[in-house]
Design a protein around this motif. Sequence first.
Motif, PDB file in Angstrom:
ATOM      1  N   LEU A  69       0.837  -1.203   0.000  1.00  0.00           N
ATOM      2  CA  LEU A  69       0.000   0.000   0.000  1.00  0.00           C
ATOM      3  C   LEU A  69       0.872   1.252   0.000  1.00  0.00           C
ATOM      4  O   LEU A  69       0.554   2.247  -0.663  1.00  0.00           O
ATOM      5  CB  LEU A  69      -0.944  -0.006   1.202  1.00  0.00           C
ATOM      6  CG  LEU A  69      -2.103  -0.996   1.128  1.00  0.00           C
ATOM      7  CD1 LEU A  69      -2.823  -1.076   2.473  1.00  0.00           C
ATOM      8  CD2 LEU A  69      -3.076  -0.616   0.025  1.00  0.00           C
ATOM      9  N   GLU A  70       1.970   1.212   0.725  1.00  0.00           N
ATOM     10  CA  GLU A  70       2.910   2.338   0.741  1.00  0.00           C
ATOM     11  C   GLU A  70       3.574   2.493  -0.624  1.00  0.00           C
ATOM     12  O   GLU A  70       3.762   3.619  -1.106  1.00  0.00           O
ATOM     13  CB  GLU A  70       3.957   2.138   1.837  1.00  0.00           C
ATOM     14  CG  GLU A  70       4.909   3.310   2.007  1.00  0.00           C
ATOM     15  CD  GLU A  70       4.237   4.582   2.498  1.00  0.00           C
ATOM     16  OE1 GLU A  70       4.794   5.665   2.223  1.00  0.00           O
ATOM     17  OE2 GLU A  70       3.179   4.511   3.146  1.00  0.00           O
ATOM     18  N   ILE A  71       3.939   1.379  -1.253  1.00  0.00           N
ATOM     19  CA  ILE A  71       4.511   1.430  -2.605  1.00  0.00           C
ATOM     20  C   ILE A  71       3.501   2.053  -3.565  1.00  0.00           C
ATOM     21  O   ILE A  71       3.847   2.914  -4.387  1.00  0.00           O
ATOM     22  CB  ILE A  71       4.939   0.019  -3.076  1.00  0.00           C
ATOM     23  CG1 ILE A  71       6.131  -0.473  -2.262  1.00  0.00           C
ATOM     24  CG2 ILE A  71       5.271   0.015  -4.574  1.00  0.00           C
ATOM     25  CD1 ILE A  71       6.500  -1.930  -2.492  1.00  0.00           C
ATOM     26  N   PHE A  72       2.231   1.641  -3.448  1.00  0.00           N
ATOM     27  CA  PHE A  72       1.180   2.211  -4.296  1.00  0.00           C
ATOM     28  C   PHE A  72       1.079   3.713  -4.067  1.00  0.00           C
ATOM     29  O   PHE A  72       0.958   4.496  -5.015  1.00  0.00           O
ATOM     30  CB  PHE A  72      -0.166   1.538  -4.007  1.00  0.00           C
ATOM     31  CG  PHE A  72      -1.268   2.023  -4.896  1.00  0.00           C
ATOM     32  CD1 PHE A  72      -1.485   1.439  -6.135  1.00  0.00           C
ATOM     33  CD2 PHE A  72      -2.094   3.070  -4.508  1.00  0.00           C
ATOM     34  CE1 PHE A  72      -2.496   1.885  -6.964  1.00  0.00           C
ATOM     35  CE2 PHE A  72      -3.102   3.526  -5.331  1.00  0.00           C
ATOM     36  CZ  PHE A  72      -3.308   2.936  -6.562  1.00  0.00           C
ATOM     37  N   LYS A 106      -1.265  -0.146 -11.823  1.00  0.00           N
ATOM     38  CA  LYS A 106      -2.209  -1.250 -12.010  1.00  0.00           C
ATOM     39  C   LYS A 106      -1.602  -2.566 -11.526  1.00  0.00           C
ATOM     40  O   LYS A 106      -2.271  -3.361 -10.856  1.00  0.00           O
ATOM     41  CB  LYS A 106      -2.600  -1.357 -13.482  1.00  0.00           C
ATOM     42  CG  LYS A 106      -3.663  -2.373 -13.741  1.00  0.00           C
ATOM     43  CD  LYS A 106      -4.106  -2.369 -15.186  1.00  0.00           C
ATOM     44  CE  LYS A 106      -5.195  -3.414 -15.387  1.00  0.00           C
ATOM     45  NZ  LYS A 106      -5.643  -3.463 -16.760  1.00  0.00           N
ATOM     46  N   VAL A 107      -0.325  -2.786 -11.829  1.00  0.00           N
ATOM     47  CA  VAL A 107       0.366  -3.995 -11.367  1.00  0.00           C
ATOM     48  C   VAL A 107       0.418  -4.033  -9.837  1.00  0.00           C
ATOM     49  O   VAL A 107       0.153  -5.075  -9.227  1.00  0.00           O
ATOM     50  CB  VAL A 107       1.792  -4.080 -11.972  1.00  0.00           C
ATOM     51  CG1 VAL A 107       2.604  -5.187 -11.315  1.00  0.00           C
ATOM     52  CG2 VAL A 107       1.730  -4.291 -13.478  1.00  0.00           C
ATOM     53  N   ILE A 112      -1.654  -6.189  -4.649  1.00  0.00           N
ATOM     54  CA  ILE A 112      -2.325  -6.014  -3.349  1.00  0.00           C
ATOM     55  C   ILE A 112      -3.560  -6.907  -3.286  1.00  0.00           C
ATOM     56  O   ILE A 112      -3.818  -7.570  -2.270  1.00  0.00           O
ATOM     57  CB  ILE A 112      -2.691  -4.530  -3.100  1.00  0.00           C
ATOM     58  CG1 ILE A 112      -1.404  -3.711  -2.934  1.00  0.00           C
ATOM     59  CG2 ILE A 112      -3.596  -4.376  -1.882  1.00  0.00           C
ATOM     60  CD1 ILE A 112      -1.605  -2.210  -2.977  1.00  0.00           C
ATOM     61  N   ASP A 113      -4.312  -6.952  -4.392  1.00  0.00           N
ATOM     62  CA  ASP A 113      -5.492  -7.830  -4.437  1.00  0.00           C
ATOM     63  C   ASP A 113      -5.097  -9.295  -4.264  1.00  0.00           C
ATOM     64  O   ASP A 113      -5.745 -10.047  -3.534  1.00  0.00           O
ATOM     65  CB  ASP A 113      -6.255  -7.651  -5.755  1.00  0.00           C
ATOM     66  CG  ASP A 113      -6.971  -6.317  -5.836  1.00  0.00           C
ATOM     67  OD1 ASP A 113      -7.159  -5.663  -4.786  1.00  0.00           O
ATOM     68  OD2 ASP A 113      -7.346  -5.923  -6.958  1.00  0.00           O
ATOM     69  N   LYS A 114      -4.033  -9.710  -4.947  1.00  0.00           N
ATOM     70  CA  LYS A 114      -3.574 -11.102  -4.848  1.00  0.00           C
ATOM     71  C   LYS A 114      -3.119 -11.428  -3.428  1.00  0.00           C
ATOM     72  O   LYS A 114      -3.397 -12.503  -2.911  1.00  0.00           O
ATOM     73  CB  LYS A 114      -2.430 -11.366  -5.828  1.00  0.00           C
ATOM     74  CG  LYS A 114      -2.855 -11.389  -7.274  1.00  0.00           C
ATOM     75  CD  LYS A 114      -1.632 -11.544  -8.171  1.00  0.00           C
ATOM     76  CE  LYS A 114      -1.978 -11.402  -9.630  1.00  0.00           C
ATOM     77  NZ  LYS A 114      -0.780 -11.425 -10.492  1.00  0.00           N
ATOM     78  N   LEU A 115      -2.409 -10.487  -2.798  1.00  0.00           N
ATOM     79  CA  LEU A 115      -1.953 -10.707  -1.424  1.00  0.00           C
ATOM     80  C   LEU A 115      -3.135 -10.826  -0.468  1.00  0.00           C
ATOM     81  O   LEU A 115      -3.074 -11.559   0.515  1.00  0.00           O
ATOM     82  CB  LEU A 115      -1.027  -9.571  -0.976  1.00  0.00           C
ATOM     83  CG  LEU A 115       0.375  -9.562  -1.580  1.00  0.00           C
ATOM     84  CD1 LEU A 115       1.064  -8.236  -1.291  1.00  0.00           C
ATOM     85  CD2 LEU A 115       1.197 -10.724  -1.052  1.00  0.00           C
ATOM     86  N   SER A 116      -4.204 -10.131  -0.767  1.00  0.00           N
ATOM     87  CA  SER A 116      -5.399 -10.171   0.080  1.00  0.00           C
ATOM     88  C   SER A 116      -6.166 -11.482  -0.067  1.00  0.00           C
ATOM     89  O   SER A 116      -7.002 -11.799   0.764  1.00  0.00           O
ATOM     90  CB  SER A 116      -6.324  -9.004  -0.265  1.00  0.00           C
ATOM     91  OG  SER A 116      -5.652  -7.790  -0.066  1.00  0.00           O
ATOM     92  N   PHE A 128       5.082 -10.091  -9.264  1.00  0.00           N
ATOM     93  CA  PHE A 128       5.132  -8.630  -9.194  1.00  0.00           C
ATOM     94  C   PHE A 128       6.406  -8.087  -9.850  1.00  0.00           C
ATOM     95  O   PHE A 128       6.341  -7.164 -10.665  1.00  0.00           O
ATOM     96  CB  PHE A 128       5.043  -8.188  -7.727  1.00  0.00           C
ATOM     97  CG  PHE A 128       5.319  -6.729  -7.507  1.00  0.00           C
ATOM     98  CD1 PHE A 128       4.401  -5.775  -7.899  1.00  0.00           C
ATOM     99  CD2 PHE A 128       6.501  -6.311  -6.919  1.00  0.00           C
ATOM    100  CE1 PHE A 128       4.653  -4.425  -7.713  1.00  0.00           C
ATOM    101  CE2 PHE A 128       6.758  -4.976  -6.725  1.00  0.00           C
ATOM    102  CZ  PHE A 128       5.833  -4.025  -7.114  1.00  0.00           C
ATOM    103  N   VAL A 129       7.545  -8.671  -9.494  1.00  0.00           N
ATOM    104  CA  VAL A 129       8.819  -8.190 -10.034  1.00  0.00           C
ATOM    105  C   VAL A 129       8.837  -8.348 -11.559  1.00  0.00           C
ATOM    106  O   VAL A 129       9.261  -7.463 -12.282  1.00  0.00           O
ATOM    107  CB  VAL A 129      10.003  -8.942  -9.384  1.00  0.00           C
ATOM    108  CG1 VAL A 129      11.300  -8.660 -10.108  1.00  0.00           C
ATOM    109  CG2 VAL A 129      10.129  -8.525  -7.923  1.00  0.00           C
TER     110      VAL A 129
END
Length: 133
Positions: A69-72, A106-107, A112-116, A128-129
């Motif tokens: 979230l901080e990266i976003f 968007k990535v 974040i959605d996948k982690l959730s 992600f990378v």
Amino acid sequence: NIIDTIRSRCQIINAYYEEENEILDAEKLETVSDYIKNIELDNKYALLYNKNIFLEKKYTREETINIFLEIFKIYNDIYTENNEEIMNKYSYISNQDKIKIAKKLKVINNTIDKLSMNGNINLILDSFVIEMR
């Protein structure tokens, strides 16, 4: 009156849940900064960074989500040009065109959605990378 009898023997517990927006500590903010730098500048070693640095710190899923979230937030601040301090600190990102930054947002959002969704964190971070390239 069976229902009254059952109700009188039940214990009523009220639970109130509050969502807290965790403020990242200095160590996690440094991890965010290092992670972004690794992805943007040292891209060929970013997968190794996932395994050797990020995953060794053994962040919980919630901590990992908060880091993303901080990266976003950082990428969004650069995209919207809202935060001059962030723009200067991450000048290697702010020099990119807005379309590329929007794709990266968007990535990050998808990650974040996948982690959730309780997926495998190792695979999600590797994905992600790769997608950030």
